[in-house]
Design an enzyme around this catalytic site. Structure first.
Site, PDB file in Angstrom:
ATOM      1  N   LYS A  20       0.854  -1.199   0.000  1.00  0.00           N
ATOM      2  CA  LYS A  20       0.000   0.000   0.000  1.00  0.00           C
ATOM      3  C   LYS A  20       0.879   1.234   0.000  1.00  0.00           C
ATOM      4  O   LYS A  20       1.975   1.233   0.576  1.00  0.00           O
ATOM      5  CB  LYS A  20      -0.955   0.024   1.192  1.00  0.00           C
ATOM      6  CG  LYS A  20      -0.283   0.137   2.550  1.00  0.00           C
ATOM      7  CD  LYS A  20      -0.768   1.297   3.396  1.00  0.00           C
ATOM      8  CE  LYS A  20       0.003   1.335   4.699  1.00  0.00           C
ATOM      9  NZ  LYS A  20       0.668   2.486   5.119  1.00  0.00           N
ATOM     10  N   PRO A 105       9.875  -5.430   2.436  1.00  0.00           N
ATOM     11  CA  PRO A 105      10.586  -5.242   3.696  1.00  0.00           C
ATOM     12  C   PRO A 105       9.604  -5.138   4.872  1.00  0.00           C
ATOM     13  O   PRO A 105       8.462  -4.714   4.704  1.00  0.00           O
ATOM     14  CB  PRO A 105      11.351  -3.929   3.494  1.00  0.00           C
ATOM     15  CG  PRO A 105      10.838  -3.315   2.250  1.00  0.00           C
ATOM     16  CD  PRO A 105      10.119  -4.353   1.467  1.00  0.00           C
ATOM     17  N   ALA A 107       8.100  -3.893   8.579  1.00  0.00           N
ATOM     18  CA  ALA A 107       7.957  -2.634   9.335  1.00  0.00           C
ATOM     19  C   ALA A 107       8.407  -1.455   8.492  1.00  0.00           C
ATOM     20  O   ALA A 107       9.272  -0.673   8.879  1.00  0.00           O
ATOM     21  CB  ALA A 107       8.758  -2.697  10.649  1.00  0.00           C
ATOM     22  N   GLY A 109       6.136   0.678   6.300  1.00  0.00           N
ATOM     23  CA  GLY A 109       5.209   1.728   5.869  1.00  0.00           C
ATOM     24  C   GLY A 109       4.419   1.418   4.606  1.00  0.00           C
ATOM     25  O   GLY A 109       3.656   2.252   4.123  1.00  0.00           O
ATOM     26  N   ILE A 110       4.578   0.214   4.053  1.00  0.00           N
ATOM     27  CA  ILE A 110       3.829  -0.115   2.827  1.00  0.00           C
ATOM     28  C   ILE A 110       2.907  -1.327   3.043  1.00  0.00           C
ATOM     29  O   ILE A 110       2.639  -2.081   2.122  1.00  0.00           O
ATOM     30  CB  ILE A 110       4.761  -0.333   1.613  1.00  0.00           C
ATOM     31  CG1 ILE A 110       5.928  -1.271   1.959  1.00  0.00           C
ATOM     32  CG2 ILE A 110       5.269   0.989   1.082  1.00  0.00           C
ATOM     33  CD1 ILE A 110       6.793  -1.631   0.759  1.00  0.00           C
ATOM     34  N   GLY A 112       2.857  -4.449   4.321  1.00  0.00           N
ATOM     35  CA  GLY A 112       3.575  -5.620   4.820  1.00  0.00           C
ATOM     36  C   GLY A 112       2.666  -6.539   5.624  1.00  0.00           C
ATOM     37  O   GLY A 112       1.796  -7.203   5.061  1.00  0.00           O
ATOM     38  N   GLY A 113       2.860  -6.546   6.938  1.00  0.00           N
ATOM     39  CA  GLY A 113       2.082  -7.422   7.819  1.00  0.00           C
ATOM     40  C   GLY A 113       0.584  -7.195   7.675  1.00  0.00           C
ATOM     41  O   GLY A 113      -0.200  -8.151   7.703  1.00  0.00           O
ATOM     42  N   SER A 114       0.166  -5.937   7.498  1.00  0.00           N
ATOM     43  CA  SER A 114      -1.270  -5.653   7.348  1.00  0.00           C
ATOM     44  C   SER A 114      -1.788  -6.224   6.041  1.00  0.00           C
ATOM     45  O   SER A 114      -2.902  -6.764   5.973  1.00  0.00           O
ATOM     46  CB  SER A 114      -1.526  -4.136   7.351  1.00  0.00           C
ATOM     47  OG  SER A 114      -0.982  -3.552   8.494  1.00  0.00           O
ATOM     48  N   ALA A 115      -0.979  -6.108   4.984  1.00  0.00           N
ATOM     49  CA  ALA A 115      -1.375  -6.655   3.678  1.00  0.00           C
ATOM     50  C   ALA A 115      -1.482  -8.174   3.773  1.00  0.00           C
ATOM     51  O   ALA A 115      -2.423  -8.778   3.230  1.00  0.00           O
ATOM     52  CB  ALA A 115      -0.367  -6.257   2.609  1.00  0.00           C
ATOM     53  N   ASP A 147      -4.221  -0.503   9.626  1.00  0.00           N
ATOM     54  CA  ASP A 147      -4.105  -0.588   8.161  1.00  0.00           C
ATOM     55  C   ASP A 147      -4.729  -1.858   7.587  1.00  0.00           C
ATOM     56  O   ASP A 147      -4.756  -2.030   6.369  1.00  0.00           O
ATOM     57  CB  ASP A 147      -2.625  -0.584   7.746  1.00  0.00           C
ATOM     58  CG  ASP A 147      -2.030   0.801   7.794  1.00  0.00           C
ATOM     59  OD1 ASP A 147      -2.794   1.783   7.693  1.00  0.00           O
ATOM     60  OD2 ASP A 147      -0.793   0.895   7.923  1.00  0.00           O
TER      61      ASP A 147
HETATM   62  O1  C5P Z   1      -2.985  -0.084  14.601  1.00  0.00           O
HETATM   63  P1  C5P Z   1      -1.501  -0.272  14.490  1.00  0.00           P
HETATM   64  O2  C5P Z   1      -1.017  -1.476  15.239  1.00  0.00           O
HETATM   65  O3  C5P Z   1      -0.998  -0.232  13.081  1.00  0.00           O
HETATM   66  O4  C5P Z   1      -0.852   0.998  15.197  1.00  0.00           O
HETATM   67  C1  C5P Z   1       0.491   1.043  15.595  1.00  0.00           C
HETATM   68  C2  C5P Z   1       0.718   2.303  16.421  1.00  0.00           C
HETATM   69  O5  C5P Z   1       0.625   3.461  15.586  1.00  0.00           O
HETATM   70  C3  C5P Z   1      -0.307   2.551  17.502  1.00  0.00           C
HETATM   71  O6  C5P Z   1       0.054   1.898  18.690  1.00  0.00           O
HETATM   72  C4  C5P Z   1      -0.261   4.056  17.668  1.00  0.00           C
HETATM   73  O7  C5P Z   1       0.856   4.440  18.449  1.00  0.00           O
HETATM   74  C5  C5P Z   1       0.011   4.534  16.278  1.00  0.00           C
HETATM   75  N1  C5P Z   1      -1.218   4.915  15.553  1.00  0.00           N
HETATM   76  C6  C5P Z   1      -1.891   6.075  15.921  1.00  0.00           C
HETATM   77  N2  C5P Z   1      -3.029   6.429  15.255  1.00  0.00           N
HETATM   78  C7  C5P Z   1      -3.485   5.689  14.222  1.00  0.00           C
HETATM   79  C8  C5P Z   1      -2.799   4.515  13.820  1.00  0.00           C
HETATM   80  C9  C5P Z   1      -1.663   4.156  14.513  1.00  0.00           C
HETATM   81  O8  C5P Z   1      -1.481   6.771  16.859  1.00  0.00           O
HETATM   82  N3  C5P Z   1      -4.591   6.068  13.590  1.00  0.00           N
END
Ligand code: C5P
Length: 305
Positions: A20, A105, A107, A109-110, A112-115, A147
């Site tokens: 993503k 890669p 962790a 930002g694209i 990865g684990g969420s996809a 995500d």
């Molecule tokens: O939901 P996810 O596990 O991806 O979020 C990781 C961390 O990113 C959260 O613990 C939070 O610190 C931050 N986050 C946030 N606001 C969001 C999404 C993520 O503060 N809308």
């Protein structure tokens, strides 16, 4: 691919877990639950991880591919968490043998684990013949991470709330995209922790389909990614990636995706994109470089094979 053995159905389902890209990521207020209100325009690329899911008595995960060794212990893997959540929701005891080819890669930002988790939900819903509604799957996805809902759809979306309020957009133009990661894993919560300037959440989703690169650039204007500055503070190599894109002829837009460290660049001309990808890869041997383009409508389709 599906086959039948002695009346019992033995199936292998292949599911794409595309990367993503946050073309825009604006952050608003921090909510009482600790998450921030967001606005984001998200697209997906042809580049991504792959899942192969087969019928099996037990639930198992094997990880292969270039980034397999970068994954934390497999019990923590979001794919298994997704599978268990789906099994619990549907009161099933079926297993599945899942093979994840980790091309992206970790962790970074694209997605990865969420996809991977989104793809697992799509694939297992089919393998187990659950036919859950999109709403049910989206609810499960939201419990797995901010995500995961958009990655469950894997189609261009305007995203709000913590990441769960989705509105689908028409396909993005199939323009060339170069992805570059400088080999630094960045913690999303650490990046949010360093965030000072926020753009807020008063922007409107695109009013018209974004049919060309110029539509995308026109819509974005000077909007960018609020997490870019804190991520660069945490991992200065991100700025080096952005500088490398800036030096490339034909690069129309370059920015960081999600909480980093992967950055993307958009090109009108595939030759310029190819030139940029090969020059950057040659100059920075330790960086991950992927030449791809925005995905067509088939990825994320319930009938994908
Ligand atoms: O939901 P996810 O596990 O991806 O979020 C990781 C961390 O990113 C959260 O613990 C939070 O610190 C931050 N986050 C946030 N606001 C969001 C999404 C993520 O503060 N809308």
């Amino acid at each position: 691919m599906s086959s039948s053995t002695g009346g019992r159905s033995a199936a292998t389902i292949r599911v794409a877990a595309p990367a993503k890209i946050n073309l825009l990521l604006h952050v608003g207020e921090r909510r009482p639950d600790g998450f921030h209100e967001l606005q984001s325009l998200i697209g997906f690329t042809e580049a991504g991880d792959q899942l192969e899911i087969s019928s099996s008595a037990e639930l198992s995960l094997a990880v292969r591919g270039p980034f397999a060794s970068a994954l934390p212990s497999s019990d923590d893997n979001l794919v298994l968490k997704a599978a268990r959540a789906l099994r619990q929701q549907s009161r099933r005891t079926d297993g599945a043998a899942i093979v994840l080819t980790k091309n992206l890669p970790v962790a970074s930002g694209i997605g990865g684990g969420s996809a991977d988790a989104g793809a697992a939900l799509r694939g297992l819903d089919r393998l187990w013949d659950l036919n859950l509604s999109q709403q049910q799957l989206l609810k499960l996805a939201a419990e797995l991470g901010s995500d995961v809902p958009v990655c469950l759809l894997s189609r261009p979306c305007w995203v709000e709330g913590r990441g769960e309020a989705l509105s689908e957009l028409p396909p993005l133009p199939r323009m060339p995209v170069v992805l570059v990661n400088p080999g630094v894993a960045v913690s999303t919560s650490a990046v949010f922790g360093l965030l000072n300037a926020r753009s807020g959440t008063a922007r409107s989703r695109p009013a018209k389909p974004l049919e060309s690169l110029w539509d995308v650039i026109g819509y974005l204007g000077d909007a960018g990614n609020d997490l870019e500055a804190p991520a660069c503070e945490l991992a200065p190599a991100i700025q080096e990636v952005l500088n490398a894109f800036d030096r490339e002829p034909g690069c129309a837009l370059a920015a960081m995706s999600g909480s980093g460290a992967t950055c993307f660049a958009l090109f009108h001309d595939p030759d310029f994109a190819e030139g940029a990808a090969s020059r950057i890869a040659q100059d920075h041997r330790s960086w991950w470089v992927s030449l791809t383009r925005f995905a067509g409508p088939a990825i994320g389709d319930p009938n994908e094979e």
